[in-house]
Design an enzyme around this catalytic site. Structure first.
Site, PDB file in Angstrom:
ATOM      1  N   PHE A   1      -0.986   1.009   5.840  1.00 44.38           N
ATOM      2  CA  PHE A   1      -1.307   0.040   4.931  1.00 44.38           C
ATOM      3  C   PHE A   1      -0.148  -0.977   4.863  1.00 44.38           C
ATOM      4  O   PHE A   1       0.941  -0.561   4.301  1.00 44.38           O
ATOM      5  CB  PHE A   1      -1.911   0.518   3.432  1.00 44.38           C
ATOM      6  CG  PHE A   1      -2.206  -0.833   2.777  1.00 44.38           C
ATOM      7  CD1 PHE A   1      -3.363  -1.234   2.753  1.00 44.38           C
ATOM      8  CD2 PHE A   1      -1.163  -1.207   1.943  1.00 44.38           C
ATOM      9  CE1 PHE A   1      -3.721  -2.470   1.909  1.00 44.38           C
ATOM     10  CE2 PHE A   1      -1.541  -2.529   0.942  1.00 44.38           C
ATOM     11  CZ  PHE A   1      -2.689  -3.294   1.076  1.00 44.38           C
TER      12      PHE A   1
ATOM     13  N   ASP B   1       8.774  -0.229   6.150  1.00 41.99           N
ATOM     14  CA  ASP B   1       7.950  -0.828   5.040  1.00 41.99           C
ATOM     15  C   ASP B   1       8.174  -0.026   3.808  1.00 41.99           C
ATOM     16  O   ASP B   1       7.398   1.001   3.789  1.00 41.99           O
ATOM     17  CB  ASP B   1       6.458  -1.020   5.279  1.00 41.99           C
ATOM     18  CG  ASP B   1       5.625  -1.853   4.399  1.00 41.99           C
ATOM     19  OD1 ASP B   1       6.022  -1.912   3.346  1.00 41.99           O
ATOM     20  OD2 ASP B   1       4.538  -2.133   4.563  1.00 41.99           O
TER      21      ASP B   1
ATOM     22  N   LYS C   1       7.104  -5.443  -4.266  1.00 38.03           N
ATOM     23  CA  LYS C   1       6.738  -4.884  -5.432  1.00 38.03           C
ATOM     24  C   LYS C   1       7.719  -4.659  -6.522  1.00 38.03           C
ATOM     25  O   LYS C   1       8.112  -5.605  -7.164  1.00 38.03           O
ATOM     26  CB  LYS C   1       6.005  -3.345  -5.146  1.00 38.03           C
ATOM     27  CG  LYS C   1       4.772  -3.590  -4.388  1.00 38.03           C
ATOM     28  CD  LYS C   1       3.771  -2.332  -4.318  1.00 38.03           C
ATOM     29  CE  LYS C   1       2.348  -2.938  -3.806  1.00 38.03           C
ATOM     30  NZ  LYS C   1       2.154  -2.106  -2.652  1.00 38.03           N
TER      31      LYS C   1
END
Ligand SMILES: *Cc1c(COP(=O)(O)O)cnc(C)c1O
Length: 426
Positions: free
Chosen positions: A146, A233, A274
């Site tokens: 993802f 990531d 985030k």
């Protein structure tokens, strides 16, 4: 304004249902306040937040230092665009690059944008530094990844819901099994045009899948051997979530005593988002050293809001909170405690098969078929009992509370979770 008057949860949900696109399936809870590890719904009921906006709110809701920095900057200067300099971006870039141990940072807003940025940098590096023939570069990605929702990113997703009917897809990606070092070795040996390997240190959305012990280290070594960029990531795993400042902690300057500091797992390109803002503002970034970031020249890439003064001020404050409050250490300690407590419960349970994770990124595997609604039903019951969590793929529930949680609060949450699970015993 009449439209902003207090409404019941039911009214708010009906309003969204009628006027909003149906691109999410939220738990039916309507929140209007947050503080630390807690959120409140419009009826005044208090909950432990056990999702932290998918690990964006690591520093806790409305952290006063972060909100303070944001408010102060919002009253001074909000946006200049990169057509001009602002007096905060450079300070933030210095602070963040020193924190994570890289030469340079490229500022963006969302995680998906930062992933796109990393892919562009990797491709340009491949043509200009590695010498791959034009338009031939391939980037290796993992199954069940993802990385966000843009057209290019969903092109290399294998989630049919995220992908179907959004084609034609972007070329230039090769998919291999996650946590399979042989698969990476084979693809690197067979194909001379590989520019990068994009990987999540733990697959969060896939169900908090933690790879085997040496996977990342061995993958990095293979990348070095084949002159391929290791692209981490860490949008979800980064910023202390897994009990370290980063899940791939290289030569960074974090003072975390649990940090292995193993330089062989240092990414060539690091992607953050985030919690880089503590959930206060959209702030993402790509970090790399000069030999790689140097390929980006004026006009190659940009964003109107990327690197804006509010984002920069928030970014500094959010990272300071992580350091000042020892949140990596706290996540490490509470994570060990959480899994130990659940591992005491699991042998007595017929509804949970296992708990897994690192730091405060954890998941429980529910003992039921993939297509059953059990995980959703458990989350509904947890909500009734004052704790908010959400199922991920299959029958898996992710548990990722803010890292500012105390030991007492964590044990309170374990009690809520086990009490709730007991109601679902078969
Ligand atoms: C959330 C996430 C993204 C995308 O971030 P957005 O801000 O939602 O675009 C990318 N990669 C990982 C690993 C994520 O968890």
């Amino acid at each position: 304004m009449a439209i902003l008057e207090t409404m019941t949860s039911k009214d708010v949900i009906a309003l969204e249902d009628k006027h909003g696109a149906h691109n999410y399936h939220p738990l039916p809870v309507v929140l209007n306040r947050g503080e630390g590890v807690f959120v409140w719904d419009v009826e005044g009921k208090k909950y432990y937040d056990f999702l932290s906006a998918y690990s964006a709110v690591n520093q806790g809701h409305c952290h006063p230092e972060i909100v303070g920095a944001m408010t102060k900057q919002a009253q001074t200067l909000t946006l200049t665009s990169r057509a001009f300099y602002n007096d905060v971006l450079g300070k933030y870039e210095k602070y963040a690059t020193e924190t994570f141990g890289f030469d340079k940072l490229l500022p963006m807003n969302t995680g998906a944008e930062a992933v796109e940025t990393a892919l562009k940098i990797c491709r340009k590096w491949a043509y200009e530094k590695k010498g791959i023939p034009e338009n031939q570069a391939e980037i290796v990605v993992c199954e069940n990844n993802f990385h966000g929702r843009t057209t290019t990113i969903i092109s290399f997703s294998n989630d049919p819901v995220a992908r179907k009917n959004f084609g034609p897809y972007t070329d230039g990606f090769l998919k291999i099994e996650y946590d399979n070092i042989k698969a990476l070795q084979e693809v690197l040996e067979q194909n001379k045009n590989i520019a990068g390997f994009l990987v999540e240190p733990i697959q969060g959305e896939a169900g908090v899948y933690v790879p085997s012990e040496n996977y990342l280290k061995d993958a990095k070594a293979l990348c070095v051997k084949h002159n391929v960029l290791f692209i981490a990531d860490e949008v979800q795993t980064g910023i202390a979530r897994t009990g370290r400042l980063l899940a791939t902690c290289g030569n960074c300057s974090c003072a975390d005593k649990h940090c292995s500091g193993t330089p062989e797992v240092k990414a060539d390109i690091l992607i953050l988002g985030k919690a880089l803002s503590g959930g206060a503002y959209p702030v993402s970034a790509v970090l790399a050293n000069d030999a790689i970031m140097g390929v980006i020249q004026p006009g190659n890439h940009g964003s109107t809001f990327g690197g804006n003064p509010i984002a920069a001020a928030v970014g500094i404050a959010a990272l300071e909170v992580i350091k000042n409050e020892n949140l990596a250490q706290n996540a490490f300690d509470l994570g060990e405690l959480f899994r130990a407590e659940l591992n005491k419960f699991i042998p007595t349970s017929s509804i949970v098969n296992a708990v897994r994770g690192k730091g405060l990124l954890n998941a429980i595997l529910i003992n039921d078929t993939e297509d059953s609604s059990t995980a959703w039903d458990i989350c509904m019951a947890l909500k009734e009992n004052g704790l908010l969590a959400k199922p991920t793929h299959g029958n898996i529930i992710r548990f990722a509370p803010p890292l500012v949680m105390t030991k007492e609060q964590l044990l309170d949450c374990v009690a809520i979770i086990t009490k709730t699970l007991k109601k679902f015993e078969k």
